[in-house]
Design an enzyme around this catalytic site. Structure first.
Site, mmCIF file in Angstrom:
data_model
loop_
_atom_site.group_PDB
_atom_site.id
_atom_site.type_symbol
_atom_site.label_atom_id
_atom_site.label_comp_id
_atom_site.label_asym_id
_atom_site.label_seq_id
_atom_site.Cartn_x
_atom_site.Cartn_y
_atom_site.Cartn_z
ATOM 1 N N GLU A 54 -21.368 14.237 -0.349
ATOM 2 C CA GLU A 54 -21.068 15.230 -0.656
ATOM 3 C C GLU A 54 -22.363 16.278 -1.485
ATOM 4 O OE1 GLU A 54 -19.300 17.896 -0.407
ATOM 5 O OE2 GLU A 54 -17.350 18.150 -1.244
ATOM 6 N N HIS B 186 -11.422 12.506 1.957
ATOM 7 C CA HIS B 186 -10.684 11.478 1.031
ATOM 8 C C HIS B 186 -9.264 12.140 -0.202
ATOM 9 C CE1 HIS B 186 -11.470 14.022 -2.510
ATOM 10 N NE2 HIS B 186 -13.239 14.569 -1.794
#
Length: 692
Positions: free
Chosen positions: A209, A105
């Site tokens: 994550e 990202h």
């Protein structure tokens, strides 16, 4: 197709095809083995420096001198696509090849905050907060530079497709966290894609994550994600509420690798496509690369690397075991003065040392501080929890959450006016609802036996409190959005102005009575705690409960409250000199000024009463403060209340002269069974925020 090939391979190997469609990465029947096929990308080579690698300057890292591929006037990517097609065409039935574009990202607000504060302070303190006074980083969105990084990726994809004839991704996956869903949307949504390979990404939980105590890793609810990105798909079974982030426990690397392999197993078993895009995170991509046997290769924010993956279904057991999450620690009083970098979460030093350093700055002795916030009890069964909102008859908005078959014995109550009510500590740290919940975790109470109810006048804080309680295993949660009381000139900063005290404390008394009447069910104990209390001595709540259970007269208990260099912050707790008991009677108006003087001279403050006392001692009081205040619930059921006017010496036509709010509580219950007030002795204390 590839899925069919794998299923056929499973059948040939004598195992159940259903194994491939499950969520387990291995079984006693067989498992999928992954490896990286090297020789095609610069990122495969040990000589390539990840810190200086630029995917936009290197054709995604694709080498031009690799061996193989169709002859003719083809681009490097067309040649590579030919290699991949050939590998699959000539592979054994138990083997398939896929190309994963692993994209990190763009920069999120949490990345910017870590850069600003420094990694040690971020890991130990700031990451546990939801944000600061400027930005929020819980489930962080992209910063302006992060959006720019995604736009660079978008432009590069357009160029690659047009010039290099790079294969389109056939399937898109993204982590559920906002920074990834946003990055994927900016990167791919306006590409000129073929109608048979549209950009309709699947949100996959296990591509998130590494699960830590950092609030940036706490994903939004499914309904929130769906509202932001209505064209995205959710994988089957995607939960409404984040089922993994607790703010207390963290996922070690071996556990992350296990769930990364599960995610890959599901993709290989359920997705026939060869060219696959995954938008994820630095930690999760590192885990995927470990599972794939790829060399360590760190991606900068917004970067993308392709990996050629070989998947083999093998007919023997290599069963993985589960790895328990670990309880994380961090400093309770703010970022450390000195700390170590290079730790993924928690403190890089002994938190007690940092807390001792910080206590020295404020001049407060904290010998019995519990420096680590951890939670040792079982996590809740979220399947047994129901929640919803209603509007009560008086217009109050009420959020209520219930755990099936819970029997809480303690009700914790607190009032909040707005965001400023949480106050700040050590002058530079803004506090939030999460900090208050962290304080409750630090009590070492089993929260499954605790109900909590908060009343706020702020719509935004109503939602923030709900989110702060969301992952904590309280038996009951009640949050009330109540109309604010309006007192001209009153704010958090002016709340101690003597001219405003009568109106302010009268209003607070009414709110306390409202909240306890709404929230109390069958609990045995009640604990009032001000939301700007930032620290508690070790097991102070358990000490109060013990005294109440063992002493029938101990129905109301408070403790010394200190703040900064002020030894006695809560001056509403005091005991009268025995020779001055007439001050608790009616005082004529003409004599009240003299009575006030006598009261000031004769009453003893808490520090005077408990000086040189033992931890297990109790001392009687005639008035209590409510920074921390224990009440036996049966007193409320008998009629105990916080007086909204001065009750001492009141008559049928006039208010009394003292005894407002908590100061009048002891007077109002003295005729009730167990209606005596006490203060804890010894090293029992609470600390108010360092607001001055």
């Amino acid at each position: 197709m590839l899925k069919s090939a794998l299923l056929s391979a499973a059948a040939l190997c004598g195992v159940h095809a259903a194994t491939l469609n499950g969520t387990n990465s291995t079984s006693t029947s067989g498992y999928t083995k992954y490896s990286t096929v090297t020789g095609y990308f610069l990122q495969d080579d040990a000589s390539t420096n990840a810190s200086t690698f630029d995917y936009t300057a290197t054709n995604f890292g694709l080498k031009s001198n690799f061996t193989g591929g169709s002859c003719g006037n083809l681009t490097d990517w067309q040649r590579f696509a030919s290699v991949v097609n050939s590998l699959n065409a000539n592979a054994p039935l138990n083997t398939v090849y896929k190309v994963f574009w692993l994209g990190r990202h763009g920069e999120g607000y949490h990345n910017a905050a870590e850069t600003y504060y420094g990694t040690p302070a971020w890991n130990c303190w700031w990451s546990e907060l939801t944000g600061n006074a400027t930005v929020s980083w819980e489930d962080a969105d992209l910063t302006a530079p992060g959006i720019k990084q995604a736009q660079i990726a978008n432009a590069f994809w357009k160029s690659e497709i047009a010039v290099q004839k790079t294969p389109y991704p056939q399937s898109y996956y993204t982590s559920p966290l906002t920074r990834c869903t946003r990055t994927a949307n900016i990167t791919f949504s306006d590409l000129a894609l073929p109608h048979y390979y549209p950009f309709v990404p699947t949100i996959k939980e296990f591509f998130r994550e590494g699960i830590s105590t950092h609030t940036c890793d706490h994903r939004s609810n499914k309904s929130v994600i769906a509202a932001r990105f209505p064209t995205y798909k959710f994988e089957p079974g995607f939960a409404q509420v984040d089922p993994y982030w607790t703010g207390i426990t963290a996922e070690p690397a071996p556990a992350q690798d296990i769930r990364s392999k599960k995610a890959l197993d599901q993709v290989f078993a359920q997705d026939d496509h060869t060219w696959i895009s995954v938008t994820s995170h630095s930690g999760e991509i590192a885990s995927l690369l470990r599972v794939l046997g790829h060399r360590t290769f760190s991606l900068s924010t917004g970067a993308i690397i392709p990996v050629l993956v070989k998947g083999e279904f093998l007919p023997y057991s290599n069963a993985t075991s589960t790895v328990a999450f670990t309880t994380s620690t961090y400093c309770t009083n703010g970022p450390p003065i000195t700390s170590s970098s290079g730790v993924a979460q928690g403190c890089g030093i002994d938190c007690s040392i940092a807390d001792e350093q910080r206590s020295t700055r404020t001049g407060i002795a904290q010998a019995s501080i519990s420096a680590k916030r951890s939670y040792a009890y079982a996590k809740p069964d979220f399947q047994a929890i129901t929640a919803g909102e209603v509007v009560l008859a008086d217009g109050t908005k009420h959020y209520r959450r219930r755990t099936a078959n819970a029997e809480p014995s303690l009700l914790i109550l607190a009032l909040n006016q707005d965001a400023k009510s949480w106050s700040s500590d050590f002058r530079e740290t803004t506090r939030t609802a999460n900090d208050f919940m962290g304080l409750l975790v630090s009590t070492d109470l089993n929260l499954a036996n605790v109900s909590i109810a908060l009343l706020t006048s702020s719509a935004s804080e109503f939602e923030r409190i709900r989110l702060a309680t969301d992952r904590l295993p309280f038996a009951r949660v009640d949050i009330y959005l109540h109309s604010p009381f309006s007192i001209p000139g009153l704010s958090y900063d002016t709340r101690h102005d003597p001219a405003l005290q009568l109106q302010r404390r009268s209003a607070i008394a009414g709110l306390r009575n409202y909240l306890v009447s709404r929230a109390l069910r069958d609990e045995k104990h009640i604990l009032w705690l001000d939301v700007d209390i930032v620290e508690l001595s070790t097991r102070i709540v358990q000490t109060m409960l013990h005294h109440s259970d063992s002493n029938p007269e101990a129905g109301i208990i408070t403790a010394r409250c200190q703040q900064h260099k002020i030894e006695n912050y809560d001056k509403n707790a005091w005991a009268l000199n025995r020779d001055e008991k007439t001050l608790l009677e009616a005082i004529p108006h003409a004599d009240r000024e003299a009575a006030y003087t006598r009261l000031e001279k004769s009453r003893k403050t808490v520090p005077e009463l408990i000086k040189d006392s033992k931890d297990d001692e109790l001392f009687p009081l005639d008035s209590v403060g409510a920074t921390i205040l224990y009440l036996r619930a049966d007193l409320v059921r008998q009629g105990a209340f916080f007086p909204t006017s001065r009750i001492v010496g009141a008559t049928f036509g006039a208010a009394g002269w003292v005894g407002l709010e908590s100061e009048g509580l002891c007077y109002s219950v003295k005729a009730l069974k167990g209606g005596k007030c006490w203060v804890l002795g010894g090293r029992n204390w609470v600390r108010h925020s360092d607001w001055a």
